[in-house]
Design a protein around this motif. Structure first.
Motif, PDB file in Angstrom:
ATOM      1  N   LYS A 121       0.830  -1.213   0.000  1.00 42.12           N
ATOM      2  CA  LYS A 121       0.000   0.000   0.000  1.00 42.12           C
ATOM      3  C   LYS A 121       0.862   1.260   0.000  1.00 42.12           C
ATOM      4  O   LYS A 121       0.505   2.254  -0.631  1.00 42.12           O
ATOM      5  CB  LYS A 121      -0.962   0.006   1.194  1.00 42.12           C
ATOM      6  N   LEU A 122       1.986   1.234   0.687  1.00 38.74           N
ATOM      7  CA  LEU A 122       2.893   2.382   0.692  1.00 38.74           C
ATOM      8  C   LEU A 122       3.383   2.658  -0.730  1.00 38.74           C
ATOM      9  O   LEU A 122       3.359   3.802  -1.202  1.00 38.74           O
ATOM     10  CB  LEU A 122       4.068   2.134   1.635  1.00 38.74           C
ATOM     11  N   ILE A 123       3.774   1.616  -1.434  1.00 37.96           N
ATOM     12  CA  ILE A 123       4.216   1.765  -2.829  1.00 37.96           C
ATOM     13  C   ILE A 123       3.062   2.285  -3.684  1.00 37.96           C
ATOM     14  O   ILE A 123       3.225   3.232  -4.462  1.00 37.96           O
ATOM     15  CB  ILE A 123       4.732   0.415  -3.369  1.00 37.96           C
ATOM     16  N   GLU A 124       1.904   1.679  -3.512  1.00 39.17           N
ATOM     17  CA  GLU A 124       0.723   2.068  -4.296  1.00 39.17           C
ATOM     18  C   GLU A 124       0.377   3.544  -4.094  1.00 39.17           C
ATOM     19  O   GLU A 124       0.135   4.272  -5.055  1.00 39.17           O
ATOM     20  CB  GLU A 124      -0.450   1.185  -3.878  1.00 39.17           C
ATOM     21  N   TRP A 125       0.358   3.980  -2.835  1.00 34.04           N
ATOM     22  CA  TRP A 125      -0.002   5.379  -2.554  1.00 34.04           C
ATOM     23  C   TRP A 125       1.064   6.345  -3.058  1.00 34.04           C
ATOM     24  O   TRP A 125       0.742   7.437  -3.522  1.00 34.04           O
ATOM     25  CB  TRP A 125      -0.294   5.574  -1.065  1.00 34.04           C
ATOM     26  N   ASN A 126       2.327   5.971  -2.995  1.00 29.48           N
ATOM     27  CA  ASN A 126       3.377   6.830  -3.568  1.00 29.48           C
ATOM     28  C   ASN A 126       3.207   6.945  -5.072  1.00 29.48           C
ATOM     29  O   ASN A 126       3.383   8.023  -5.646  1.00 29.48           O
ATOM     30  CB  ASN A 126       4.773   6.300  -3.224  1.00 29.48           C
ATOM     31  N   GLN A 127       2.839   5.855  -5.725  1.00 36.08           N
ATOM     32  CA  GLN A 127       2.676   5.858  -7.181  1.00 36.08           C
ATOM     33  C   GLN A 127       1.430   6.604  -7.639  1.00 36.08           C
ATOM     34  O   GLN A 127       1.385   7.089  -8.760  1.00 36.08           O
ATOM     35  CB  GLN A 127       2.655   4.419  -7.715  1.00 36.08           C
ATOM     36  N   LYS A 128       0.434   6.710  -6.776  1.00 36.54           N
ATOM     37  CA  LYS A 128      -0.800   7.424  -7.138  1.00 36.54           C
ATOM     38  C   LYS A 128      -0.548   8.899  -7.422  1.00 36.54           C
ATOM     39  O   LYS A 128      -1.299   9.522  -8.158  1.00 36.54           O
ATOM     40  CB  LYS A 128      -1.830   7.348  -5.996  1.00 36.54           C
ATOM     41  N   GLY A 129       0.460   9.455  -6.766  1.00 43.75           N
ATOM     42  CA  GLY A 129       0.748  10.864  -6.952  1.00 43.75           C
ATOM     43  C   GLY A 129      -0.231  11.792  -6.255  1.00 43.75           C
ATOM     44  O   GLY A 129      -0.343  12.960  -6.613  1.00 43.75           O
ATOM     45  N   VAL A 130      -0.916  11.292  -5.252  1.00 40.57           N
ATOM     46  CA  VAL A 130      -1.887  12.095  -4.498  1.00 40.57           C
ATOM     47  C   VAL A 130      -1.168  13.195  -3.720  1.00 40.57           C
ATOM     48  O   VAL A 130      -1.667  14.309  -3.610  1.00 40.57           O
ATOM     49  CB  VAL A 130      -2.691  11.197  -3.530  1.00 40.57           C
ATOM     50  N   PHE A 131      -0.009  12.865  -3.196  1.00 41.46           N
ATOM     51  CA  PHE A 131       0.759  13.801  -2.379  1.00 41.46           C
ATOM     52  C   PHE A 131       1.898  14.401  -3.208  1.00 41.46           C
ATOM     53  O   PHE A 131       2.453  13.738  -4.081  1.00 41.46           O
ATOM     54  CB  PHE A 131       1.294  13.099  -1.135  1.00 41.46           C
ATOM     55  N   LYS A 132       2.253  15.626  -2.910  1.00 41.72           N
ATOM     56  CA  LYS A 132       3.283  16.331  -3.678  1.00 41.72           C
ATOM     57  C   LYS A 132       4.688  15.805  -3.399  1.00 41.72           C
ATOM     58  O   LYS A 132       5.581  15.954  -4.221  1.00 41.72           O
ATOM     59  CB  LYS A 132       3.217  17.830  -3.388  1.00 41.72           C
ATOM     60  N   THR A 133       4.877  15.238  -2.206  1.00 41.55           N
ATOM     61  CA  THR A 133       6.181  14.684  -1.863  1.00 41.55           C
ATOM     62  C   THR A 133       6.003  13.233  -1.426  1.00 41.55           C
ATOM     63  O   THR A 133       4.890  12.761  -1.205  1.00 41.55           O
ATOM     64  CB  THR A 133       6.861  15.495  -0.732  1.00 41.55           C
ATOM     65  N   GLU A 134       7.128  12.545  -1.278  1.00 40.83           N
ATOM     66  CA  GLU A 134       7.098  11.126  -0.946  1.00 40.83           C
ATOM     67  C   GLU A 134       6.568  10.882   0.472  1.00 40.83           C
ATOM     68  O   GLU A 134       6.817  11.662   1.394  1.00 40.83           O
ATOM     69  CB  GLU A 134       8.503  10.529  -1.074  1.00 40.83           C
ATOM     70  N   ILE A 135       5.847   9.802   0.613  1.00 46.60           N
ATOM     71  CA  ILE A 135       5.304   9.384   1.912  1.00 46.60           C
ATOM     72  C   ILE A 135       6.449   8.950   2.825  1.00 46.60           C
ATOM     73  O   ILE A 135       7.343   8.212   2.403  1.00 46.60           O
ATOM     74  CB  ILE A 135       4.293   8.238   1.708  1.00 46.60           C
ATOM     75  N   VAL A 136       6.417   9.406   4.074  1.00 49.59           N
ATOM     76  CA  VAL A 136       7.451   9.065   5.047  1.00 49.59           C
ATOM     77  C   VAL A 136       6.922   8.148   6.153  1.00 49.59           C
ATOM     78  O   VAL A 136       7.588   7.941   7.168  1.00 49.59           O
ATOM     79  CB  VAL A 136       8.091  10.330   5.670  1.00 49.59           C
ATOM     80  N   THR A 137       5.744   7.597   5.941  1.00 47.93           N
ATOM     81  CA  THR A 137       5.142   6.693   6.924  1.00 47.93           C
ATOM     82  C   THR A 137       6.095   5.549   7.230  1.00 47.93           C
ATOM     83  O   THR A 137       6.642   4.916   6.322  1.00 47.93           O
ATOM     84  CB  THR A 137       3.809   6.124   6.388  1.00 47.93           C
ATOM     85  N   GLU A 138       6.270   5.273   8.520  1.00 46.67           N
ATOM     86  CA  GLU A 138       7.090   4.141   8.947  1.00 46.67           C
ATOM     87  C   GLU A 138       6.216   2.899   8.998  1.00 46.67           C
ATOM     88  O   GLU A 138       5.001   2.984   9.200  1.00 46.67           O
ATOM     89  CB  GLU A 138       7.672   4.420  10.336  1.00 46.67           C
ATOM     90  N   ILE A 139       6.823   1.747   8.809  1.00 47.86           N
ATOM     91  CA  ILE A 139       6.147   0.465   8.976  1.00 47.86           C
ATOM     92  C   ILE A 139       6.957  -0.304  10.006  1.00 47.86           C
ATOM     93  O   ILE A 139       8.141  -0.565   9.793  1.00 47.86           O
ATOM     94  CB  ILE A 139       6.053  -0.307   7.646  1.00 47.86           C
ATOM     95  N   GLU A 140       6.326  -0.616  11.135  1.00 48.64           N
ATOM     96  CA  GLU A 140       7.025  -1.220  12.277  1.00 48.64           C
ATOM     97  C   GLU A 140       6.233  -2.389  12.829  1.00 48.64           C
ATOM     98  O   GLU A 140       4.999  -2.356  12.825  1.00 48.64           O
ATOM     99  CB  GLU A 140       7.100  -0.196  13.418  1.00 48.64           C
ATOM    100  N   ALA A 141       6.944  -3.363  13.352  1.00 46.62           N
ATOM    101  CA  ALA A 141       6.268  -4.460  14.061  1.00 46.62           C
ATOM    102  C   ALA A 141       5.559  -3.887  15.281  1.00 46.62           C
ATOM    103  O   ALA A 141       6.122  -3.043  15.993  1.00 46.62           O
ATOM    104  CB  ALA A 141       7.272  -5.520  14.487  1.00 46.62           C
ATOM    105  N   ALA A 142       4.336  -4.321  15.483  1.00 41.43           N
ATOM    106  CA  ALA A 142       3.580  -3.854  16.651  1.00 41.43           C
ATOM    107  C   ALA A 142       4.211  -4.414  17.916  1.00 41.43           C
ATOM    108  O   ALA A 142       4.503  -5.607  17.999  1.00 41.43           O
ATOM    109  CB  ALA A 142       2.123  -4.292  16.549  1.00 41.43           C
ATOM    110  N   GLY A 143       4.425  -3.535  18.856  1.00 43.80           N
ATOM    111  CA  GLY A 143       4.876  -3.938  20.179  1.00 43.80           C
ATOM    112  C   GLY A 143       3.712  -3.732  21.129  1.00 43.80           C
ATOM    113  O   GLY A 143       2.550  -3.725  20.709  1.00 43.80           O
ATOM    114  N   PRO A 144       4.006  -3.510  22.378  1.00 45.81           N
ATOM    115  CA  PRO A 144       2.921  -3.255  23.325  1.00 45.81           C
ATOM    116  C   PRO A 144       2.131  -2.004  22.955  1.00 45.81           C
ATOM    117  O   PRO A 144       2.701  -1.017  22.491  1.00 45.81           O
ATOM    118  CB  PRO A 144       3.638  -3.052  24.661  1.00 45.81           C
ATOM    119  N   PHE A 145       0.836  -2.078  23.152  1.00 45.06           N
ATOM    120  CA  PHE A 145      -0.056  -0.937  22.975  1.00 45.06           C
ATOM    121  C   PHE A 145      -0.573  -0.594  24.361  1.00 45.06           C
ATOM    122  O   PHE A 145      -1.159  -1.438  25.031  1.00 45.06           O
ATOM    123  CB  PHE A 145      -1.231  -1.289  22.048  1.00 45.06           C
ATOM    124  N   TYR A 146      -0.326   0.631  24.792  1.00 45.44           N
ATOM    125  CA  TYR A 146      -0.767   1.076  26.115  1.00 45.44           C
ATOM    126  C   TYR A 146      -1.955   2.010  25.949  1.00 45.44           C
ATOM    127  O   TYR A 146      -1.845   3.043  25.275  1.00 45.44           O
ATOM    128  CB  TYR A 146       0.365   1.796  26.843  1.00 45.44           C
TER     129      TYR A 146
END
Length: 157
Positions: A111-136
């Motif tokens: 999805k990150l690749i797909e959204w970057n390719q859509k060109g919706v945003f003027k600059t590249e997406i910087v969203t991180e993708i991380e393994a979920a750890g504890p949620f407090y």
């Protein structure tokens, strides 16, 4: 039931955004991605815990796909600004998809690749993708904050 965890700035608005989606059964706001056990809002807002304001989304995968939730995630904030959403500045407001298994990781990467390719945003997406750890869970007064206080938005684009 399945669970997804996202961080996209102020968790109040992000929670309200996901709650409106058919197939989302429950949301909780909280803190994820940091190195402090059971942090408080007062500590997280300093930006020194490594945690991001996050939303845990419990959803019915027979009603909505994980991929559709990722689309909603990219629609609800500006994923091109590092450590910032609107006037909220700091690492606690960064954009992250926390994956809970290999399938979610692959979907997030695609999805990150797909959204970057859509060109919706003027600059590249910087969203991180991380393994979920504890949620407090955040303090109770943060849960459903916009519903409780009648505020219309919280920096949602």
């Amino acid at each position: 039931m399945a669970t997804a965890v996202f961080a996209a700035g102020c968790f109040w608005g992000v929670e309200a955004w996901f709650e409106r989606i058919n197939g989302v059964e429950q949301t909780r706001v909280g803190y994820s991605g940091g190195n402090v056990e059971s942090p408080s809002y007062e500590l997280v807002k300093t930006g020194k815990t490594g945690h991001a304001e996050s939303v845990k989304v419990d959803f019915d995968p027979e009603k909505i796909s994980y991929e559709a939730l990722i689309d909603a995630f990219f629609e609800c904030h500006n994923p091109t600004t590092r450590n910032r959403q609107g006037e909220d500045i700091g690492s606690q407001y960064r954009s992250i998809i926390f994956y809970t298994n290999e399938r979610q990781l692959q979907a997030a990467q695609q999805k990150l690749i797909e959204w970057n390719q859509k060109g919706v945003f003027k600059t590249e997406i910087v969203t991180e993708i991380e393994a979920a750890g504890p949620f407090y869970d955040a303090e109770e007064y943060h849960q459903k904050y916009l519903q409780k206080n009648g505020t219309a938005s919280c920096g949602i684009v």
